[in-house]
Design a protein around this motif. Structure first.
Motif, PDB file in Angstrom:
ATOM      1  N   THR A  86       0.824  -1.204   0.000  1.00  0.00           N
ATOM      2  CA  THR A  86       0.000   0.000   0.000  1.00  0.00           C
ATOM      3  C   THR A  86       0.861   1.257   0.000  1.00  0.00           C
ATOM      4  O   THR A  86       2.048   1.228   0.342  1.00  0.00           O
ATOM      5  CB  THR A  86      -0.915   0.035   1.228  1.00  0.00           C
ATOM      6  N   LYS A  87       0.256   2.372  -0.367  1.00  0.00           N
ATOM      7  CA  LYS A  87       0.955   3.658  -0.327  1.00  0.00           C
ATOM      8  C   LYS A  87       1.375   3.992   1.089  1.00  0.00           C
ATOM      9  O   LYS A  87       2.457   4.540   1.319  1.00  0.00           O
ATOM     10  CB  LYS A  87       0.077   4.772  -0.894  1.00  0.00           C
ATOM     11  N   GLU A  88       0.527   3.668   2.053  1.00  0.00           N
ATOM     12  CA  GLU A  88       0.861   3.908   3.459  1.00  0.00           C
ATOM     13  C   GLU A  88       2.119   3.140   3.851  1.00  0.00           C
ATOM     14  O   GLU A  88       3.018   3.681   4.506  1.00  0.00           O
ATOM     15  CB  GLU A  88      -0.311   3.489   4.350  1.00  0.00           C
ATOM     16  N   VAL A 109       8.627  -4.572   7.486  1.00  0.00           N
ATOM     17  CA  VAL A 109       7.365  -3.901   7.766  1.00  0.00           C
ATOM     18  C   VAL A 109       6.213  -4.642   7.088  1.00  0.00           C
ATOM     19  O   VAL A 109       6.400  -5.378   6.110  1.00  0.00           O
ATOM     20  CB  VAL A 109       7.377  -2.425   7.290  1.00  0.00           C
ATOM     21  N   SER A 110       5.016  -4.412   7.600  1.00  0.00           N
ATOM     22  CA  SER A 110       3.804  -4.945   6.988  1.00  0.00           C
ATOM     23  C   SER A 110       3.559  -4.274   5.647  1.00  0.00           C
ATOM     24  O   SER A 110       3.589  -3.041   5.544  1.00  0.00           O
ATOM     25  CB  SER A 110       2.603  -4.713   7.914  1.00  0.00           C
ATOM     26  N   ALA A 111       3.290  -5.069   4.620  1.00  0.00           N
ATOM     27  CA  ALA A 111       2.980  -4.522   3.299  1.00  0.00           C
ATOM     28  C   ALA A 111       1.617  -3.853   3.276  1.00  0.00           C
ATOM     29  O   ALA A 111       1.327  -3.067   2.377  1.00  0.00           O
ATOM     30  CB  ALA A 111       3.026  -5.633   2.252  1.00  0.00           C
ATOM     31  N   GLN A 112       0.794  -4.137   4.278  1.00  0.00           N
ATOM     32  CA  GLN A 112      -0.540  -3.552   4.337  1.00  0.00           C
ATOM     33  C   GLN A 112      -0.556  -2.227   5.102  1.00  0.00           C
ATOM     34  O   GLN A 112      -1.115  -1.232   4.632  1.00  0.00           O
ATOM     35  CB  GLN A 112      -1.526  -4.537   4.996  1.00  0.00           C
ATOM     36  N   THR A 113       0.096  -2.202   6.265  1.00  0.00           N
ATOM     37  CA  THR A 113      -0.004  -1.029   7.142  1.00  0.00           C
ATOM     38  C   THR A 113       1.296  -0.254   7.273  1.00  0.00           C
ATOM     39  O   THR A 113       1.282   0.901   7.725  1.00  0.00           O
ATOM     40  CB  THR A 113      -0.446  -1.449   8.547  1.00  0.00           C
ATOM     41  N   ASP A 206       3.849  -9.939   4.034  1.00  0.00           N
ATOM     42  CA  ASP A 206       2.513 -10.255   4.524  1.00  0.00           C
ATOM     43  C   ASP A 206       2.628 -10.605   6.005  1.00  0.00           C
ATOM     44  O   ASP A 206       3.585 -11.258   6.423  1.00  0.00           O
ATOM     45  CB  ASP A 206       1.941 -11.432   3.732  1.00  0.00           C
ATOM     46  N   GLU A 207       1.647 -10.200   6.787  1.00  0.00           N
ATOM     47  CA  GLU A 207       1.727 -10.403   8.235  1.00  0.00           C
ATOM     48  C   GLU A 207       1.577 -11.862   8.646  1.00  0.00           C
ATOM     49  O   GLU A 207       1.739 -12.193   9.824  1.00  0.00           O
ATOM     50  CB  GLU A 207       0.703  -9.514   8.941  1.00  0.00           C
ATOM     51  N   THR A 208       1.280 -12.769   7.691  1.00  0.00           N
ATOM     52  CA  THR A 208       1.254 -14.200   8.004  1.00  0.00           C
ATOM     53  C   THR A 208       2.666 -14.793   8.056  1.00  0.00           C
ATOM     54  O   THR A 208       2.830 -15.958   8.439  1.00  0.00           O
ATOM     55  CB  THR A 208       0.434 -14.968   6.958  1.00  0.00           C
ATOM     56  N   LEU A 209       3.669 -14.025   7.669  1.00  0.00           N
ATOM     57  CA  LEU A 209       5.054 -14.507   7.681  1.00  0.00           C
ATOM     58  C   LEU A 209       5.462 -14.942   9.087  1.00  0.00           C
ATOM     59  O   LEU A 209       5.241 -14.223  10.060  1.00  0.00           O
ATOM     60  CB  LEU A 209       5.991 -13.396   7.199  1.00  0.00           C
ATOM     61  N   GLN A 210       6.073 -16.120   9.180  1.00  0.00           N
ATOM     62  CA  GLN A 210       6.675 -16.563  10.439  1.00  0.00           C
ATOM     63  C   GLN A 210       8.027 -15.863  10.569  1.00  0.00           C
ATOM     64  O   GLN A 210       9.049 -16.343  10.068  1.00  0.00           O
ATOM     65  CB  GLN A 210       6.830 -18.091  10.441  1.00  0.00           C
TER      66      GLN A 210
END
Length: 230
Positions: A86-88, A109-113, A206-210
């Motif tokens: 995301t842009k964020e 970092v999270s790719a989403q947030t 992705d936040e599912t990453l271990q």
């Protein structure tokens, strides 16, 4: 096989670093190359240089080198959007690259947030224990690109890694890259002004990453990146 590493500082500030994995008989030549790099770097004179040799007990994990896209038709923003970043998240990642802190390794970092997910502080997550083997007929134009390609290939080896953004902290080198397993290693020019030590490495995941398993792979698993003709 032996891991050979170099790091050079000036007044505690990072100037240069290098590493590889090699056979015992090539260690003297590697040490000379790393010594010269540390003492002849554009970032300045050094007052501390460390050379470390360590035996590697585990077998090398093979990785196919990412393809290099020299003149990417995409902007950094477009590449991120194509990969679900995301842009964020991009804005926060760029904030780590251009803030006043010199991180010694990557920030994850999270790719989403854009939320930071590693807990390494200013140390960052180092990619270590790697080497490069080139079987392509056309050699790479520089060891700088070879080193960057090797690290990018290691970083993007996990499916949950959406992409990696790197900007060199060298004073007069303004080309960075965006890399992913899906689209390769895109060199992007003029990512920063000339004459600054700004730079850094951000990994968007992705936040599912271990994350503990991922960091252990980057820092502990011996890795061999192999390039073939494409």
């Amino acid at each position: 096989m032996y891991s050979v590493k170099m790091r050079a500082h000036q007044d505690g500030v990072h100037i240069s670093g290098a590493e590889t994995i090699c056979e015992a008989q090539t260690i003297p030549a590697v040490l000379q190359t790393f010594f010269d790099k540390g003492f002849q770097h554009e970032n300045g004179a050094v007052d501390f240089l460390n050379l470390k040799i360590e035996k590697i007990a585990d077998p090398l994990y093979p990785l196919e080198a990412l393809p290099i896209i020299e003149n990417t038709p995409h902007t950094l923003e477009a590449l991120c959007e194509m990969h679900g970043i995301t842009k964020e998240a991009l804005d926060k990642g760029m904030g780590y690259i251009f803030d006043d802190t010199q991180y010694r390794g990557a920030v994850i970092v999270s790719a989403q947030t854009g939320k930071r997910l590693d807990r390494s502080g200013t140390k960052g997550v180092r990619v270590t224990h790697f080497c490069f083997e080139d079987h392509a007929h056309t050699p790479l134009v520089s060891t700088r690109i070879q080193d960057a390609l090797t690290i990018a290939t290691c970083i993007t080896a996990f499916a949950q890694v959406k992409g990696e953004l790197c900007v060199s902290d060298d004073l007069y080198y303004t080309t960075g890259y965006f890399a992913s397993a899906q689209c390769g290693y895109h060199r992007i020019h003029h990512l920063k002004p000339v004459g600054t030590r700004d730079g850094g490495r951000v990994i968007f995941v992705d936040e599912t990453l271990q994350i503990d398993d991922y960091i252990a792979f980057l820092q502990q698993q011996p890795k061999q990146v192999i390039r073939h003709e494409r």
